[in-house]
Enzyme design. Structure first.
Site, short mmCIF file in Angstrom:
data_model
loop_
_atom_site.label_atom_id
_atom_site.label_comp_id
_atom_site.label_asym_id
_atom_site.label_seq_id
_atom_site.Cartn_x
_atom_site.Cartn_y
_atom_site.Cartn_z
N GLU A 49 0.86 -1.19 0.00
CA GLU A 49 0.00 0.00 0.00
C GLU A 49 0.90 1.24 0.00
O GLU A 49 2.00 1.21 0.59
CB GLU A 49 -0.84 -0.01 1.28
CG GLU A 49 -1.64 1.25 1.55
CD GLU A 49 -2.25 1.28 2.97
OE1 GLU A 49 -1.60 0.84 3.93
OE2 GLU A 49 -3.41 1.74 3.08
N ASN A 109 -6.94 6.28 -1.60
CA ASN A 109 -5.86 5.34 -1.32
C ASN A 109 -6.13 4.16 -2.25
O ASN A 109 -7.10 3.43 -2.06
CB ASN A 109 -5.92 4.90 0.16
CG ASN A 109 -4.73 4.07 0.57
OD1 ASN A 109 -4.03 3.53 -0.28
ND2 ASN A 109 -4.50 3.97 1.87
N LYS A 126 -9.55 2.25 -1.64
CA LYS A 126 -9.74 1.74 -0.28
C LYS A 126 -11.07 2.20 0.33
O LYS A 126 -11.39 3.39 0.34
CB LYS A 126 -8.58 2.22 0.61
CG LYS A 126 -8.54 1.60 1.99
CD LYS A 126 -7.24 2.00 2.68
CE LYS A 126 -7.08 1.38 4.05
NZ LYS A 126 -5.77 1.79 4.64
N GLU A 145 -5.95 8.95 7.54
CA GLU A 145 -6.51 8.48 6.26
C GLU A 145 -7.91 9.06 6.03
O GLU A 145 -8.30 9.27 4.88
CB GLU A 145 -6.54 6.95 6.24
CG GLU A 145 -5.14 6.35 6.21
CD GLU A 145 -5.14 4.87 5.89
OE1 GLU A 145 -4.69 4.10 6.74
OE2 GLU A 145 -5.58 4.50 4.81
N CYS A 171 -4.92 -2.85 3.08
CA CYS A 171 -4.62 -2.67 4.48
C CYS A 171 -5.77 -2.94 5.45
O CYS A 171 -6.11 -4.09 5.68
CB CYS A 171 -4.03 -1.29 4.71
SG CYS A 171 -3.02 -1.29 6.18
N ASN A 196 0.29 -0.86 5.41
CA ASN A 196 1.25 -0.11 6.22
C ASN A 196 0.63 -0.09 7.62
O ASN A 196 -0.37 0.61 7.83
CB ASN A 196 1.36 1.36 5.75
CG ASN A 196 2.14 1.55 4.45
OD1 ASN A 196 2.94 2.47 4.34
ND2 ASN A 196 1.90 0.73 3.44
#
Ligand code: ING
Length: 311
Positions: A49, A109, A126, A145, A171, A196
């Protein structure tokens, strides 16, 4: 993939990407691992990611120009083109995670699936964005995020590539069973993902070993419960002093870990994945058509948060 349905599957874990590391240097590292995977007979490589930059959601930033430095305005672009070129030359396909800034100004993302001719055959944005959007002044670092990315708008989709059906996620998605079930209901055989994962939990004093154990049980349980091969590539080690877990793995549809990284650096793991293993589980234990009763699962879709018992 050869006739008896084995797939040369590799995960390329990355060590730290620090603020000072250029995209050029990072892409050079990715190319090195692509070559290593090729030398082992792999056909597809999974990168992490946000593979091209440090995990920038750990920093509070307000200046749009500073934030946008971490985003790719096009894919491919001159910085990553050497990776696309080398993959095509080696006839390798790959999964790559990066921060996407769309022409319309939306920020996601994102991950892509690139086939061995260098064509982008699938994109994922994401959906499960962890963390917060406010500035937590007392926290040792941020997890922004929800500030820097919009919730993905492409759903969870399965993509056919060279005779194998792939699903993608990113993730935190790997912690949610819905991710894998929606993909396996589209007959995905392999789910590829990057992550991550900070070692420290900024919300409560979580024992650090749980970061790795919860990461692994999420992958193993969902691989088994959905008859999937799962390949997970971490970006890890200490990025400018902020540590993230490694333990990149390839998990079989039995739920067993068949390959695992030992370091917190750039490291390739690879397997010859027998895709027929998933078939046995799909025909019997997890024969969805035969055993599932969606009429009793309505709450999973109808409710967002937990609520009162059904009457
Ligand atoms: N990172 C972490 C992850 O899901 C996290 C955040 C860790 C959330 C542990 C909850 C528990 O692995 C990203 N980038 O999603």
């Amino acid at each position: 993939m050869d006739s008896n349905r084995t797939l040369g599957l590799a995960v390329a874990q990355m060590g730290p990407v620090n603020l000072a590391d250029s995209r050029k240097a990072v892409v050079g590292r990715l190319i090195e691992m692509l070559r290593e995977a090729k030398s082992r007979g792999s056909e597809v490589v999974v990168f992490p990611e946000l593979a091209l930059t440090t995990f920038f959601p750990r920093y509070w930033m307000e200046d749009a120009e500073e934030i946008d430095r971490y985003f790719e305005k096009a894919m491919p672009n001159p910085d990553v083109q050497p990776l696309f070129d080398e993959a095509r030359k080696l006839s390798m396909s790959f999964y790559l995670g990066y921060a996407e800034l769309t022409p319309e100004g939306h920020r996601f993302n994102t991950s892509i699936l690139v086939d061995k001719t260098g064509g982008i055959i699938g994109k994922y944005r994401k959906i499960h964005l962890p963390g917060h959007s406010d500035h937590k002044l007392d926290a040792p670092f941020q997890h922004l995020e929800k500030k820097y990315f919009e919730v993905g708008d492409l759903g969870f989709r399965a993509f056919d590539m060279d005779g194998t059906r792939f699903g993608m996620c990113l993730c935190n998605d790997r912690r949610w069973p819905e991710t894998y079930r929606v993909l396996s209901l589209q007959t995905a055989e392999v789910v590829v993902l990057g992550y991550n994962t900070p070692s420290i939990n900024i919300h409560w004093n979580e024992p650090v070993h749980l970061r790795t154990s919860t990461h692994l049980i999420s992958l193993q349980a969902n691989a088994y419960q959905n008859a999937l091969w799962v390949a997970a590539a971490g970006k890890c080690g200490s990025e400018d002093g902020f540590h993230m877990i490694g333990s990149s793995v390839i998990v079989a549809p039995t739920g067993e870990i068949v390959a695992r990284t030992l370091s917190e650096d750039d490291e390739v793991i690879s397997v010859k994945a027998d895709l027929r293993i998933g078939e046995n589980f799909r025909q019997h234990v997890f024969n969805f058509a035969k055993h599932r009763s969606p009429e009793h699962y309505r709450l999973i879709v109808d409710r967002v948060g937990a609520g009162e018992p059904l009457v």
